[in-house]
Every structure is written in C-alpha cells, then in structure tokens.
Motif scaffolding. Sequence first.
Motif, PDB file in Angstrom:
ATOM      1  N   ALA A 171      38.167  36.845  43.839  1.00 47.45           N
ATOM      2  CA  ALA A 171      38.058  37.409  42.501  1.00 47.45           C
ATOM      3  C   ALA A 171      37.841  36.300  41.491  1.00 47.45           C
ATOM      4  O   ALA A 171      38.229  35.152  41.708  1.00 47.45           O
ATOM      5  CB  ALA A 171      39.318  38.181  42.150  1.00 47.45           C
ATOM      6  N   LYS A 172      37.193  36.657  40.391  1.00 49.13           N
ATOM      7  CA  LYS A 172      37.007  35.720  39.291  1.00 49.13           C
ATOM      8  C   LYS A 172      37.117  36.507  37.993  1.00 49.13           C
ATOM      9  O   LYS A 172      36.837  37.703  37.946  1.00 49.13           O
ATOM     10  CB  LYS A 172      35.660  35.002  39.382  1.00 49.13           C
ATOM     11  N   SER A 173      37.548  35.820  36.949  1.00 56.46           N
ATOM     12  CA  SER A 173      37.747  36.488  35.674  1.00 56.46           C
ATOM     13  C   SER A 173      37.637  35.467  34.547  1.00 56.46           C
ATOM     14  O   SER A 173      37.997  34.302  34.711  1.00 56.46           O
ATOM     15  CB  SER A 173      39.131  37.143  35.649  1.00 56.46           C
ATOM     16  N   VAL A 174      37.127  35.935  33.425  1.00 54.13           N
ATOM     17  CA  VAL A 174      37.112  35.111  32.216  1.00 54.13           C
ATOM     18  C   VAL A 174      37.427  36.016  31.036  1.00 54.13           C
ATOM     19  O   VAL A 174      36.974  37.162  30.985  1.00 54.13           O
ATOM     20  CB  VAL A 174      35.762  34.379  32.017  1.00 54.13           C
ATOM     21  N   SER A 175      38.254  35.525  30.143  1.00 52.87           N
ATOM     22  CA  SER A 175      38.547  36.289  28.936  1.00 52.87           C
ATOM     23  C   SER A 175      38.161  35.447  27.721  1.00 52.87           C
ATOM     24  O   SER A 175      38.329  34.232  27.709  1.00 52.87           O
ATOM     25  CB  SER A 175      40.025  36.688  28.873  1.00 52.87           C
ATOM     26  N   LEU A 176      37.605  36.134  26.737  1.00 56.38           N
ATOM     27  CA  LEU A 176      37.196  35.486  25.498  1.00 56.38           C
ATOM     28  C   LEU A 176      37.998  36.100  24.358  1.00 56.38           C
ATOM     29  O   LEU A 176      37.999  37.319  24.182  1.00 56.38           O
ATOM     30  CB  LEU A 176      35.703  35.689  25.235  1.00 56.38           C
TER      31      LEU A 176
ATOM     32  N   ALA B  73      35.517  41.294  41.507  1.00 58.35           N
ATOM     33  CA  ALA B  73      36.192  41.070  42.783  1.00 58.35           C
ATOM     34  C   ALA B  73      35.287  41.498  43.924  1.00 58.35           C
ATOM     35  O   ALA B  73      34.644  42.538  43.861  1.00 58.35           O
ATOM     36  CB  ALA B  73      37.491  41.867  42.838  1.00 58.35           C
ATOM     37  N   VAL B  74      35.241  40.656  44.943  1.00 62.27           N
ATOM     38  CA  VAL B  74      34.514  40.964  46.168  1.00 62.27           C
ATOM     39  C   VAL B  74      35.504  40.749  47.311  1.00 62.27           C
ATOM     40  O   VAL B  74      35.885  39.624  47.600  1.00 62.27           O
ATOM     41  CB  VAL B  74      33.290  40.041  46.350  1.00 62.27           C
ATOM     42  N   TYR B  75      35.928  41.857  47.919  1.00 61.31           N
ATOM     43  CA  TYR B  75      36.922  41.828  48.991  1.00 61.31           C
ATOM     44  C   TYR B  75      38.148  41.061  48.536  1.00 61.31           C
ATOM     45  O   TYR B  75      38.859  41.509  47.665  1.00 61.31           O
ATOM     46  CB  TYR B  75      36.324  41.309  50.297  1.00 61.31           C
TER      47      TYR B  75
END
Length: 92
Positions: free
Chosen positions: A69-74, A64-66
Amino acid sequence: MKQFFFVALLILFLSGCAGTNFSWDSVDELEEGMTVNQAMEIMKTKPYANSITGNQQMMIWSYAVYTNAKSVSLLFEDGKLKTITKVNPSVM
C-alpha cells in the motif's frame, strides 16, 4: 446483509487493488505554497478522499495492491499547500 459484504469483499479481492493510484514522481513535484489547482494538475488523478474544515483542506491519495500500500496526504491552509505526508513510499 452478510451476502452483500461477501460479494463486496470478493469483488475487492478479485480486482486486487483499491483506492486511487498515483505516482511518487508526481508527489515529488509538489511544493509547499502551491494552490489546490496546481497540486491537482500535478497529481493527475482525483484524490481518494477530500475534506474541508474551516480554512483547511485535506486531500488523500491512497492505493493498495494485495499486501502493498502507498498513501500521500496533502494539507492545504488558506488554499496553499502546507504539509505533504507520505506513507510507505519505499514499497511501491
């Protein structure tokens, strides 16, 4: 105790980011059936979270930047990549 949380929040705010950064290009190289080691080599960074339950392993990269946000789950089952879940890939 309140002072501790204030200082932690201030540090997070001043740093402007939280989590483990990763590249969507790396995520796009992942393929179902890969081993944990193959996926880790492609991702190039350690996951933000890693959980093992029985024959399943979940690895999560989140950054997350300010306000972005980005996310990945494996999800690995029996040591093989079964599911890739991307969250908010268009923002970053």
